[in-house]
Design an enzyme around this catalytic site. Structure first.
Site, PDB file in Angstrom:
ATOM      1  N   TYR A  51       3.799  -4.441   1.782  1.00  0.00           N
ATOM      2  CA  TYR A  51       4.097  -4.149   0.383  1.00  0.00           C
ATOM      3  C   TYR A  51       4.777  -2.787   0.271  1.00  0.00           C
ATOM      4  CZ  TYR A  51       0.146  -0.877  -0.044  1.00  0.00           C
ATOM      5  OH  TYR A  51      -0.705   0.190   0.095  1.00  0.00           O
ATOM      6  N   CYS A  52       5.430  -2.585  -0.867  1.00  0.00           N
ATOM      7  CA  CYS A  52       6.076  -1.304  -1.156  1.00  0.00           C
ATOM      8  C   CYS A  52       5.890  -1.023  -2.647  1.00  0.00           C
ATOM      9  CB  CYS A  52       7.547  -1.335  -0.731  1.00  0.00           C
ATOM     10  SG  CYS A  52       8.529  -2.570  -1.614  1.00  0.00           S
ATOM     11  N   ALA A  53       6.854  -0.360  -3.266  1.00  0.00           N
ATOM     12  CA  ALA A  53       6.736  -0.058  -4.694  1.00  0.00           C
ATOM     13  C   ALA A  53       7.174  -1.226  -5.570  1.00  0.00           C
ATOM     14  CB  ALA A  53       7.543   1.192  -5.038  1.00  0.00           C
ATOM     15  N   GLY A  86       5.219  -7.840  -1.984  1.00  0.00           N
ATOM     16  CA  GLY A  86       6.208  -7.249  -2.888  1.00  0.00           C
ATOM     17  C   GLY A  86       5.746  -5.876  -3.307  1.00  0.00           C
ATOM     18  N   ILE A 104       3.392  -2.897  -5.098  1.00  0.00           N
ATOM     19  CA  ILE A 104       1.964  -2.565  -5.135  1.00  0.00           C
ATOM     20  C   ILE A 104       1.330  -2.998  -6.454  1.00  0.00           C
ATOM     21  CG2 ILE A 104       2.333  -0.214  -5.966  1.00  0.00           C
ATOM     22  CD1 ILE A 104      -0.036   0.627  -4.106  1.00  0.00           C
TER      23      ILE A 104
END
Length: 112
Positions: A76-78, A102, A104
């Protein structure tokens, strides 16, 4: 055609949502949750027990994840862009149980 198929087809990871992640966390104690945001973003709040490797460092550090090659990995990222890139990097390096949360914000629990 190759470029388009690389964008839209032959994805080597599975997109998941927050509910699916919660179920995976409960059922799989060996699950690796990989946060591919920057170190500063990670420090500002992350999913509990997540490991932080910024996406721009993933190619050079992928060998540190060898033990997870046949285990489930959630990235996951932002917002989802970097996690998709990270999932593709993992797939190209032989990892085969990759899940993309996807952003956070898709996580339903408390951040650490």
């Amino acid at each position: 055609m190759g470029f388009l198929s690389s964008l839209f087809g032959n994805k080597q990871y599975t997109d998941i949502n927050g509910n699916e992640l919660q179920k995976m966390i409960k059922e799989n104690k060996a699950l690796l949750i990989l946060d591919v945001r920057t170190v500063d973003e990670f420090r500002s709040g992350h999913i509990p027990n997540a490991k932080n490797i910024p996406v721009q460092e993933l190619n050079s550090k992928v060998n540190t994840l060898e033990v997870y090659k046949d285990k489930e990995i959630v990235v996951y990222c932002a917002s989802g862009g970097r996690s998709a890139s990270a999932a593709n990097i993992l797939a190209k390096n032989g990892f085969n149980k990759i899940y993309n949360l996807g952003g956070i914000s898709n996580y339903k629990g408390k951040l650490k």
